[in-house]
Write a protein that holds these residues in place. Structure first.
Motif, PDB file in Angstrom:
ATOM      1  N   UNK A  45       0.829  -1.201   0.000  1.00 61.39           N
ATOM      2  CA  UNK A  45       0.000   0.000   0.000  1.00 61.39           C
ATOM      3  C   UNK A  45       0.859   1.245   0.000  1.00 61.39           C
ATOM      4  N   UNK A  46       1.908   1.247   0.819  1.00 64.74           N
ATOM      5  CA  UNK A  46       2.810   2.393   0.851  1.00 64.74           C
ATOM      6  C   UNK A  46       3.500   2.600  -0.496  1.00 64.74           C
ATOM      7  N   UNK A  47       3.834   1.491  -1.174  1.00 56.15           N
ATOM      8  CA  UNK A  47       4.476   1.590  -2.487  1.00 56.15           C
ATOM      9  C   UNK A  47       3.564   2.288  -3.486  1.00 56.15           C
ATOM     10  N   UNK A 179      -4.269  -3.809   7.290  1.00 57.79           N
ATOM     11  CA  UNK A 179      -3.327  -2.881   6.677  1.00 57.79           C
ATOM     12  C   UNK A 179      -4.049  -1.711   6.002  1.00 57.79           C
ATOM     13  N   UNK A 180      -4.956  -2.037   5.096  1.00 56.72           N
ATOM     14  CA  UNK A 180      -5.647  -0.978   4.376  1.00 56.72           C
ATOM     15  C   UNK A 180      -6.577  -0.184   5.290  1.00 56.72           C
ATOM     16  N   UNK A 181      -7.164  -0.879   6.287  1.00 56.18           N
ATOM     17  CA  UNK A 181      -8.023  -0.164   7.232  1.00 56.18           C
ATOM     18  C   UNK A 181      -7.247   0.883   7.999  1.00 56.18           C
ATOM     19  N   UNK A 274      -4.782   0.482  -7.178  1.00 57.76           N
ATOM     20  CA  UNK A 274      -4.738   1.589  -6.223  1.00 57.76           C
ATOM     21  C   UNK A 274      -3.914   2.741  -6.777  1.00 57.76           C
ATOM     22  N   UNK A 275      -2.743   2.428  -7.306  1.00 56.75           N
ATOM     23  CA  UNK A 275      -1.902   3.464  -7.901  1.00 56.75           C
ATOM     24  C   UNK A 275      -2.607   4.131  -9.085  1.00 56.75           C
ATOM     25  N   UNK A 288     -10.447   5.180  -2.478  1.00 59.61           N
ATOM     26  CA  UNK A 288     -10.052   3.937  -3.143  1.00 59.61           C
ATOM     27  C   UNK A 288      -9.688   2.870  -2.113  1.00 59.61           C
ATOM     28  N   UNK A 289      -9.046   3.269  -1.030  1.00 57.84           N
ATOM     29  CA  UNK A 289      -8.755   2.307   0.030  1.00 57.84           C
ATOM     30  C   UNK A 289     -10.040   1.733   0.615  1.00 57.84           C
TER      31      UNK A 289
END
Length: 438
Positions: A45-47, A179-181, A274-275, A288-289
């Motif tokens: 997600x960070x990427x 993670x996404x939450x 996501x990107x 989007x998350x």
């Protein structure tokens, strides 16, 4: 579950103690993969959101995204190495201690990423440290999944291995939601400047607490019956990886090929989408998350359904249906994701992640069933992680290149081709549902 294993190697014990033991094993196999995949998805997600601008000083957002996706792929190169290392010790000294070690390696690497300064602070040392720790993440995860799957399936009754093997397969759904939450909550509560400055580091640091929980649970479990029987019968081999490649190369390769569809579905629909959704479709990060958190619920729903079906009908029929559906799903990418419509995008993400659950669930039983006890940890781990190299390591990178040059229709074609390759691998496999693990 009765007090004796299918092999009859467990000593008799009261039913309540056996039930408690079974519950503990199931939870230990689940919680470990949930934490490990939380760590892995935090980076993914960070990427997609922030690694590029923080660590790579390119002027082009597209170049930053490609650089971030390269570091994402490093861990997939490391994962087979981790499966060689941890698989060796898992097949030589035992499942339990090896699983504890893999969790520690993964957790320490993830936590330290949260403390690495950005390029603006320490220059080129920043991406170097990031790559080293990302490699450590891959080493740890390379040893995790195979052991967790064996922990569940080697305790399972023969006719319920798909169901028992489903619990480590649920871990990724829960890890992804956590993670996404957390990223979703940070995106809602922080400004863009705060998120880029320090907010993105919080999920990495939180990993330390989760790893502590996982270690506590895993230290309470006993060694699996199948491995104890292998010790009693002196069936262990000196170098498991040599035996694996010398005698079981074909099932290793077929297992890896079968895994391609799972990885491609997941990482195209999460990391790349996501990107793309934030940078090209101009969705906000939090929106989007939120869509991804909604869609991954259907992955979690599909997992037990597919696992039960694999116990009833066999692993191959379930995977064949899932692969065919995944081939067709590639054609929905351009019209649904490309539309930019919130409901259409949500439908696309739901379809892809549901099919991820369908194809992923049987793997918890299938890959261990391909190998005998003395190379099972190594074999299942290597097949799983080589599949990661083929299906995930370069998937977001290739998808970004295809989207830049040919649009989403090309990316959808990539998904369909990956699913077709897995279908061929599954068709070349034997059915494993009725095989005995000891």
């Amino acid at each position: 579950m009765s007090s004796a294993s299918p092999s009859g190697s467990l000593p008799a014990s009261p039913a309540s103690d056996a039930q408690m033991s079974t519950s503990r094993v199931i939870f230990a196999s689940f919680i470990g993969t949930a934490i490990e995949f939380y760590d892995f998805y935090v980076y993914a997600t960070a990427a997609a959101l922030v690694i590029g601008p923080v660590f790579f000083p390119h002027s082009s957002p597209a170049a930053q995204a490609l650089s971030a996706f390269v570091t994402f792929g490093i861990a997939f190169i490391a994962r087979p190495i981790g499966s060689f290392i941890f698989g060796h010790f898992g097949d030589r000294i035992g499942r339990k201690s090896t699983l504890v070690a893999s969790l520690l390696v993964m957790g320490v690497s993830t936590t330290l990423i949260g403390f690495v300064p950005g390029y603006a602070s320490i220059g080129s040392l920043a991406p170097v440290l990031l790559c080293i720790l990302r490699f450590g993440q891959g080493i740890g995860l390379g040893g995790e999944w195979g052991g967790a799957a064996l922990l569940a399936t080697e305790y399972a009754p023969q006719n319920k291995r798909g169901w028992f093997g489903m619990f480590p397969q649920l871990g990724p759904s829960v890890g992804f939601l956590a993670s996404n939450g957390l990223f979703f909550g940070l995106a809602l509560s922080l400004s863009d400047e705060q998120f880029r400055s320090w907010g993105w580091r919080v999920p990495f640091i939180v990993s330390a607490v989760l790893v502590g929980l996982g270690l506590y649970v895993r230290l309470k479990i006993a060694e699996t019956p199948a491995f104890r029987e292998a010790i009693e019968k002196k069936e262990r081999v000196r170098v498991p990886i040599a035996t694996l490649f010398g005698q079981y190369l074909k099932p290793t390769l077929l297992g890896a090929i079968a895994m391609i569809v799972c990885y491609t579905l997941f990482y195209i629909s999460t990391v790349f989408s996501l990107s793309y959704g934030v940078s090209t479709l101009h969705f906000t990060r939090e929106k989007f998350l939120g869509l991804l958190c909604f869609a991954v619920i259907f992955m979690a729903i599909a997992t037990p359904i597919s696992a039960l079906a694999s116990d009833k009908f066999g692993r191959r029929p379930v995977l064949i249906v899932g692969c065919i559906a995944a081939i067709l799903s590639g054609f929905t990418m351009a019209p649904l994701l490309g539309s930019g419509n919130t409901y259409a995008v949500a439908l696309f993400l739901t379809i892809e992640l549901f099919l991820m659950g369908v194809t992923f669930a049987p793997m918890g039983a299938l890959l261990p069933e391909l190998f005998p006890t003395n190379v099972r940890y190594t074999g299942a781990g290597v097949a799983y992680n080589v599949g990661g190299i083929l299906g995930a390591s370069v998937a977001p990178y290739i998808a970004q290149l295809l989207a830049n040059r040919g649009g989403l229709a090309w990316v959808g074609g990539y998904v369909s081709v990956a699913a077709a390759i897995s279908l061929l691998g599954v068709l070349c496999m034997r059915e494993t549902r009725d095989i005995k693990l000891s």
